[in-house]
Design a protein around this motif. Sequence first.
Motif, PDB file in Angstrom:
ATOM      1  N   SER A   6      -2.418  11.357   8.276  1.00 16.94           N
ATOM      2  CA  SER A   6      -2.160  11.484   6.851  1.00 16.94           C
ATOM      3  C   SER A   6      -1.255  10.360   6.347  1.00 16.94           C
ATOM      4  O   SER A   6      -1.518   9.771   5.298  1.00 16.94           O
ATOM      5  N   SER A   7      -0.226  10.035   7.093  1.00 11.90           N
ATOM      6  CA  SER A   7       0.677   8.971   6.657  1.00 11.90           C
ATOM      7  C   SER A   7      -0.015   7.619   6.716  1.00 11.90           C
ATOM      8  O   SER A   7       0.172   6.771   5.838  1.00 11.90           O
ATOM      9  N   LYS A   8      -0.852   7.394   7.723  1.00 10.17           N
ATOM     10  CA  LYS A   8      -1.583   6.134   7.805  1.00 10.17           C
ATOM     11  C   LYS A   8      -2.568   6.000   6.653  1.00 10.17           C
ATOM     12  O   LYS A   8      -2.730   4.920   6.087  1.00 10.17           O
ATOM     13  N   MET A   9      -3.219   7.096   6.303  1.00 12.34           N
ATOM     14  CA  MET A   9      -4.152   7.067   5.176  1.00 12.34           C
ATOM     15  C   MET A   9      -3.425   6.770   3.873  1.00 12.34           C
ATOM     16  O   MET A   9      -3.890   5.976   3.062  1.00 12.34           O
ATOM     17  N   SER A  10      -2.270   7.387   3.659  1.00 18.72           N
ATOM     18  CA  SER A  10      -1.538   7.135   2.425  1.00 18.72           C
ATOM     19  C   SER A  10      -1.032   5.695   2.377  1.00 18.72           C
ATOM     20  O   SER A  10      -1.008   5.073   1.309  1.00 18.72           O
ATOM     21  N   GLU A  11      -0.640   5.137   3.521  1.00 19.00           N
ATOM     22  CA  GLU A  11      -0.232   3.730   3.558  1.00 19.00           C
ATOM     23  C   GLU A  11      -1.411   2.822   3.219  1.00 19.00           C
ATOM     24  O   GLU A  11      -1.268   1.852   2.478  1.00 19.00           O
ATOM     25  N   LEU A  12      -2.578   3.144   3.739  1.00 19.99           N
ATOM     26  CA  LEU A  12      -3.776   2.356   3.472  1.00 19.99           C
ATOM     27  C   LEU A  12      -4.152   2.411   1.999  1.00 19.99           C
ATOM     28  O   LEU A  12      -4.466   1.390   1.385  1.00 19.99           O
ATOM     29  N   VAL A  13      -4.087   3.594   1.413  1.00 20.05           N
ATOM     30  CA  VAL A  13      -4.402   3.746  -0.008  1.00 20.05           C
ATOM     31  C   VAL A  13      -3.395   2.979  -0.854  1.00 20.05           C
ATOM     32  O   VAL A  13      -3.761   2.305  -1.817  1.00 20.05           O
ATOM     33  N   ALA A  14      -2.117   3.042  -0.494  1.00 22.14           N
ATOM     34  CA  ALA A  14      -1.088   2.324  -1.249  1.00 22.14           C
ATOM     35  C   ALA A  14      -1.299   0.817  -1.163  1.00 22.14           C
ATOM     36  O   ALA A  14      -1.193   0.106  -2.173  1.00 22.14           O
ATOM     37  N   SER A  15      -1.625   0.308   0.017  1.00 21.15           N
ATOM     38  CA  SER A  15      -1.836  -1.136   0.144  1.00 21.15           C
ATOM     39  C   SER A  15      -3.095  -1.581  -0.591  1.00 21.15           C
ATOM     40  O   SER A  15      -3.121  -2.632  -1.212  1.00 21.15           O
ATOM     41  N   ALA A  16      -4.138  -0.767  -0.572  1.00 14.15           N
ATOM     42  CA  ALA A  16      -5.354  -1.098  -1.310  1.00 14.15           C
ATOM     43  C   ALA A  16      -5.095  -1.071  -2.806  1.00 14.15           C
ATOM     44  O   ALA A  16      -5.568  -1.940  -3.548  1.00 14.15           O
ATOM     45  N   SER A  17      -4.324  -0.110  -3.242  1.00 13.19           N
ATOM     46  CA  SER A  17      -3.981  -0.024  -4.663  1.00 13.19           C
ATOM     47  C   SER A  17      -3.165  -1.227  -5.095  1.00 13.19           C
ATOM     48  O   SER A  17      -3.385  -1.793  -6.168  1.00 13.19           O
ATOM     49  N   GLN A  18      -2.230  -1.649  -4.260  1.00 15.76           N
ATOM     50  CA  GLN A  18      -1.409  -2.816  -4.574  1.00 15.76           C
ATOM     51  C   GLN A  18      -2.276  -4.074  -4.601  1.00 15.76           C
ATOM     52  O   GLN A  18      -2.121  -4.920  -5.487  1.00 15.76           O
ATOM     53  N   ALA A  19      -3.208  -4.215  -3.676  1.00 13.62           N
ATOM     54  CA  ALA A  19      -4.094  -5.381  -3.651  1.00 13.62           C
ATOM     55  C   ALA A  19      -4.973  -5.412  -4.893  1.00 13.62           C
ATOM     56  O   ALA A  19      -5.159  -6.465  -5.505  1.00 13.62           O
ATOM     57  N   LEU A  20      -5.491  -4.264  -5.296  1.00 11.79           N
ATOM     58  CA  LEU A  20      -6.317  -4.197  -6.497  1.00 11.79           C
ATOM     59  C   LEU A  20      -5.508  -4.543  -7.729  1.00 11.79           C
ATOM     60  O   LEU A  20      -5.969  -5.267  -8.611  1.00 11.79           O
ATOM     61  N   SER A  21      -4.287  -4.050  -7.788  1.00 13.12           N
ATOM     62  CA  SER A  21      -3.411  -4.359  -8.912  1.00 13.12           C
ATOM     63  C   SER A  21      -3.121  -5.860  -8.985  1.00 13.12           C
ATOM     64  O   SER A  21      -3.132  -6.459 -10.050  1.00 13.12           O
ATOM     65  N   THR A  22      -2.871  -6.468  -7.840  1.00 16.38           N
ATOM     66  CA  THR A  22      -2.605  -7.904  -7.788  1.00 16.38           C
ATOM     67  C   THR A  22      -3.822  -8.685  -8.257  1.00 16.38           C
ATOM     68  O   THR A  22      -3.696  -9.658  -9.018  1.00 16.38           O
ATOM     69  N   LEU A  23      -5.009  -8.269  -7.841  1.00 14.86           N
ATOM     70  CA  LEU A  23      -6.221  -8.968  -8.242  1.00 14.86           C
ATOM     71  C   LEU A  23      -6.495  -8.834  -9.731  1.00 14.86           C
ATOM     72  O   LEU A  23      -6.860  -9.800 -10.386  1.00 14.86           O
ATOM     73  N   THR A  24      -6.333  -7.637 -10.275  1.00 15.91           N
ATOM     74  CA  THR A  24      -6.662  -7.432 -11.684  1.00 15.91           C
ATOM     75  C   THR A  24      -5.618  -8.026 -12.607  1.00 15.91           C
ATOM     76  O   THR A  24      -5.901  -8.246 -13.775  1.00 15.91           O
ATOM     77  N   ASN A  25      -4.416  -8.300 -12.116  1.00 18.62           N
ATOM     78  CA  ASN A  25      -3.422  -8.965 -12.948  1.00 18.62           C
ATOM     79  C   ASN A  25      -3.634 -10.476 -12.972  1.00 18.62           C
ATOM     80  O   ASN A  25      -3.042 -11.172 -13.779  1.00 18.62           O
TER      81      ASN A  25
END
Length: 100
Positions: free
Chosen positions: A20-39
């Motif tokens: 569960s913690s690994k999945m949440s870390e993965l989702v957070a990093s993917a969200s951050q990468a998407l945010s960086t790309l869309t900005n």
Amino acid sequence: PIPSLPASSPSFHTTTRSVSSKMSELVASASQALSTLTNNKPVRKWLFATGKAAWILGSSLLVVVVPLVIELDREQQLMEMENQQLGVLTQPAGAQGGAQ
């Protein structure tokens, strides 16, 4: 068979929390990468242009290609029916249901 851990076992809960913690870390990093790309303005423009091109291509496909495929199928069915009728008409008289 794969041994299963009972839900009450401590290692089951540890494994579940670990996954569960690994999945949440993965989702957070993917969200951050998407945010960086869309900005990033050039990336945003490219994504918009790609989406627009995909919409145009998909719409064109529906308007042009699908009716063409339907018409080709209809033509093939018509040719098969004509060949079948021609086969019945060209059979010898004795082969048409036993009439003499």
